[in-house]
Write a protein that holds these residues in place. Structure first.
Motif, PDB file in Angstrom:
ATOM      1  N   PHE A  12       4.389   7.441   2.048  1.00 30.84           N
ATOM      2  CA  PHE A  12       4.403   8.240   3.269  1.00 30.84           C
ATOM      3  C   PHE A  12       4.230   9.711   2.959  1.00 30.84           C
ATOM      4  O   PHE A  12       4.756  10.232   1.974  1.00 30.84           O
ATOM      5  CB  PHE A  12       5.731   8.047   4.015  1.00 30.84           C
ATOM      6  CG  PHE A  12       5.813   8.824   5.289  1.00 30.84           C
ATOM      7  CD1 PHE A  12       5.215   8.362   6.444  1.00 30.84           C
ATOM      8  CD2 PHE A  12       6.485  10.037   5.326  1.00 30.84           C
ATOM      9  CE1 PHE A  12       5.283   9.091   7.621  1.00 30.84           C
ATOM     10  CE2 PHE A  12       6.558  10.779   6.494  1.00 30.84           C
ATOM     11  CZ  PHE A  12       5.959  10.300   7.642  1.00 30.84           C
ATOM     12  N   CYS A  13       3.492  10.391   3.825  1.00 30.24           N
ATOM     13  CA  CYS A  13       3.433  11.844   3.857  1.00 30.24           C
ATOM     14  C   CYS A  13       3.403  12.251   5.325  1.00 30.24           C
ATOM     15  O   CYS A  13       2.906  11.513   6.172  1.00 30.24           O
ATOM     16  CB  CYS A  13       2.239  12.398   3.096  1.00 30.24           C
ATOM     17  SG  CYS A  13       0.660  11.854   3.709  1.00 30.24           S
ATOM     18  N   PRO A  15       2.248  14.030   8.709  1.00 32.25           N
ATOM     19  CA  PRO A  15       0.904  14.391   9.188  1.00 32.25           C
ATOM     20  C   PRO A  15       0.582  15.874   9.036  1.00 32.25           C
ATOM     21  O   PRO A  15      -0.568  16.230   8.810  1.00 32.25           O
ATOM     22  CB  PRO A  15       0.947  13.995  10.675  1.00 32.25           C
ATOM     23  CG  PRO A  15       2.007  12.960  10.773  1.00 32.25           C
ATOM     24  CD  PRO A  15       3.022  13.305   9.717  1.00 32.25           C
ATOM     25  N   PRO A  18      -0.296  16.536   4.617  1.00 33.60           N
ATOM     26  CA  PRO A  18      -0.839  15.338   3.975  1.00 33.60           C
ATOM     27  C   PRO A  18      -0.964  15.440   2.457  1.00 33.60           C
ATOM     28  O   PRO A  18      -1.071  14.433   1.773  1.00 33.60           O
ATOM     29  CB  PRO A  18      -2.215  15.170   4.634  1.00 33.60           C
ATOM     30  CG  PRO A  18      -2.558  16.520   5.164  1.00 33.60           C
ATOM     31  CD  PRO A  18      -1.254  17.180   5.500  1.00 33.60           C
ATOM     32  N   LYS A  21       3.263  14.151  -0.989  1.00 37.53           N
ATOM     33  CA  LYS A  21       3.702  12.757  -0.920  1.00 37.53           C
ATOM     34  C   LYS A  21       5.231  12.724  -0.906  1.00 37.53           C
ATOM     35  O   LYS A  21       5.875  13.125  -1.877  1.00 37.53           O
ATOM     36  CB  LYS A  21       3.182  11.952  -2.111  1.00 37.53           C
ATOM     37  CG  LYS A  21       1.668  11.955  -2.233  1.00 37.53           C
ATOM     38  CD  LYS A  21       1.040  11.247  -1.055  1.00 37.53           C
ATOM     39  CE  LYS A  21      -0.471  11.226  -1.210  1.00 37.53           C
ATOM     40  NZ  LYS A  21      -1.143  10.777  -0.013  1.00 37.53           N
ATOM     41  N   GLU A  60       2.268   5.186   5.615  1.00 32.08           N
ATOM     42  CA  GLU A  60       0.870   5.363   5.225  1.00 32.08           C
ATOM     43  C   GLU A  60       0.353   4.090   4.559  1.00 32.08           C
ATOM     44  O   GLU A  60      -0.779   3.680   4.745  1.00 32.08           O
ATOM     45  CB  GLU A  60       0.792   6.544   4.258  1.00 32.08           C
ATOM     46  CG  GLU A  60      -0.563   6.860   3.721  1.00 32.08           C
ATOM     47  CD  GLU A  60      -0.477   8.033   2.746  1.00 32.08           C
ATOM     48  OE1 GLU A  60      -0.984   7.874   1.621  1.00 32.08           O
ATOM     49  OE2 GLU A  60       0.088   9.078   3.094  1.00 32.08           O
ATOM     50  N   ASP A  61       1.225   3.461   3.784  1.00 29.82           N
ATOM     51  CA  ASP A  61       0.897   2.223   3.083  1.00 29.82           C
ATOM     52  C   ASP A  61       2.198   1.455   2.887  1.00 29.82           C
ATOM     53  O   ASP A  61       3.282   2.040   2.883  1.00 29.82           O
ATOM     54  CB  ASP A  61       0.258   2.542   1.728  1.00 29.82           C
ATOM     55  CG  ASP A  61      -0.389   1.330   1.092  1.00 29.82           C
ATOM     56  OD1 ASP A  61      -0.755   0.384   1.829  1.00 29.82           O
ATOM     57  OD2 ASP A  61      -0.512   1.312  -0.137  1.00 29.82           O
TER      58      ASP A  61
END
Length: 92
Positions: A12-13, A15, A18, A21, A60-61
Motif C-alpha cells: 500500500f501507498c 494516493p 505514490p 511505500k 495496492e496489491d
C-alpha cells in the motif's frame, strides 16, 4: 475463515504520495476474540493497517479478507521516544 481477519501480502501507498511505500507485503491473521498490537515508530504503517481493515482504502496489491462486520476499539499510546502502538480489539 469464519471469525478470522487476514491481510495477505498487502502492499500500500497513499494516493497523495505514490512514491512512498507504506506497507510492503504485510501478512497477518487475527482470530475471533484475539488482540493484535501494532507497535513501531511514527509512519511505519500502524494506522494504515487499521484504515485498510476499516475499508477506508483499498490495498495496492494483496488481499484484505474479512467476511464479518468489525467493530474496532483503538487505543493509541505514545512513548517519549516517538514510537507508539495501536491496540486493536476485534469483535464479531
Amino acid at each position: 475463515m469464519t471469525g478470522t481477519v487476514q491481510l495477505r501480502s498487502v502492499r500500500f501507498c497513499y494516493p497523495t504520495r505514490p512514491d512512498v511505500k507504506v506497507l510492503r507485503g504485510v501478512t497477518l491473521t487475527v482470530q475471533k476474540g484475539k488482540k493484535l498490537a501494532l507497535v513501531g515508530s511514527s509512519g511505519c504503517g500502524k494506522s494504515t493497517v487499521v484504515s485498510l481493515l476499516e475499508r477506508f482504502y483499498d490495498a495496492e496489491d494483496g488481499e484484505v479478507v474479512s467476511k464479518l462486520r468489525i467493530n474496532l476499539l483503538l487505543e493509541e499510546r505514545s512513548e517519549q521516544n516517538g514510537s507508539g502502538s495501536v491496540e486493536i480489539l476485534l469483535s464479531f
